[in-house]
Design an enzyme around this catalytic site. Structure first.
Site, short mmCIF file in Angstrom:
data_model
loop_
_atom_site.label_atom_id
_atom_site.label_comp_id
_atom_site.label_asym_id
_atom_site.label_seq_id
_atom_site.Cartn_x
_atom_site.Cartn_y
_atom_site.Cartn_z
N SER A 101 0.84 -1.20 0.00
CA SER A 101 0.00 0.00 0.00
C SER A 101 0.87 1.25 0.00
CB SER A 101 -0.91 0.02 1.23
OG SER A 101 -0.16 0.30 2.40
N SER A 103 0.86 3.77 2.23
CA SER A 103 0.84 4.49 3.50
C SER A 103 2.21 5.02 3.91
CB SER A 103 0.29 3.60 4.61
OG SER A 103 1.20 2.57 4.93
N LYS A 158 4.96 0.77 9.55
CA LYS A 158 4.77 2.19 9.84
C LYS A 158 6.05 2.73 10.47
CE LYS A 158 0.32 1.81 8.83
NZ LYS A 158 -0.22 2.36 7.56
N SER A 263 -3.04 6.97 5.65
CA SER A 263 -2.45 5.91 6.44
C SER A 263 -3.38 5.53 7.58
CB SER A 263 -1.10 6.35 7.00
OG SER A 263 -0.59 5.39 7.90
#
Length: 298
Positions: A101, A103, A158, A263
């Site tokens: 993704s 994010s 993250k 995100s």
């Protein structure tokens, strides 16, 4: 699908076959070969009495046939060292992942293949992910892979923003940690090729942490919409129209994506417990669409 569990099962099954072959089956084959060769030699001696020729080639072929592993044992036992090496490497040294993704844009792009260090944050038992040797802890600014707290079958990636005890405030799309504001330097607008849209691009310097690129979407509001009201330690967070402020509980981490307005992170589902940590991302080893992406990143 839990690939670590599948790999562990394969290690056990092939390992049992390998040990059984070394301790039992190989000895049985050698005894059978010795018996067959003794019988062959006796027969050859009898033939030579009548002037028949020696058949050394037939003898070697007979020995090879008797010593050959059955097909099921040949495949299982021979694969054991390879599977064991992959299991150990993946469980305790490095593990590969693919970014699914956007994010973490601009740091990581969709399609980046990354390597994750499995020992910087402590040695953990595979499958159950229990820490058995404490080597280090995540630091602010680290790019961390972890099991998503709401569905531990999923791996998320993250950036660590807050460590245990930190007070993290994200107001009007600006971070403050323990009362110290992060520093922001504007960069040229970033074109997100997936969404075909421009985002505001900044260099963010965390207090007592490294600097890195982040994106903000000027059309998105600052407040957090759709946060889970029941995540563990939700009472540690206060939400308002400008954003939120959270105190990170012991043994947990506050994480955010660098693509701040695109995100799903700690602002929405809460803190990452230490038991969910997988490792520290440190290298892009492949991107099939852009070989220039290969290398380390902050």
């Amino acid at each position: 699908m839990n690939f670590a569990l599948i790999l562990f099962v394969l290690v056990v099954v092939t390992g049992i076959a390998w040990v059984a072959d070394k301790l039992v089956f190989e000895k049985q084959r050698r005894l059978a070969a010795q018996s067959a060769l003794a019988e062959f030699d006796a027969r050859q001696a009898e033939l030579q009495r009548y002037g028949q020729s020696d058949l050394d080639h037939s003898r070697s072929r007979l020995a090879e046939e008797k010593l050959r592993q059955p097909w099921w044992l040949e495949y299982s036992a021979s694969f054991f060292p390879v599977i064991l090496a992959v299991f150990v490497l993946r469980s305790f040294v490095v593990e590969p992942f693919k970014i699914p993704s956007g994010s973490m844009i601009p740091t990581l792009l969709i399609g980046d293949f990354i390597l994750v260090n499995k020992y910087d944050y402590g040695i953990r038992l595979p499958v159950i992910n229990k820490k058995v040797l404490d080597i280090g802890e995540p630091q602010r600014g680290d790019v961390m892979v972890f099991r998503y707290p709401k569905d531990e079958s999923l791996d998320y990636i993250k950036r660590v923003i807050g460590v245990p005890g930190d007070v993290v405030s994200y107001q009007d799309k600006r971070l403050t940690i323990n009362g110290k504001p992060a520093e922001y330097a504007p960069l040229p607008d970033y074109l997100d090729e997936e969404r075909l849209a421009y985002s505001k691009h900044f260099r963010e310097k965390l207090p007592a942490g490294p600097d890195h690129g982040i994106l903000n979407d000027p059309d998105r509001p600052a407040y957090v919409s759709g946060a889970d009201p029941d995540f563990p330690f939700h009472e540690n967070c206060t939400y308002n129209q400008q954003g939120l402020t959270c105190k990170v509980p012991p043994g947990h981490y506050f994480v955010m994506g660098d693509n701040r307005d695109n995100s799903l992170d700690s602002r929405y589902w809460g803190f990452v417990p230490d038991r969910n940590i997988v490792g520290k991302a440190f290298l892009i080893w492949m991107n099939l669409g852009n070989f220039g992406r290969i290398g380390s990143f902050k």
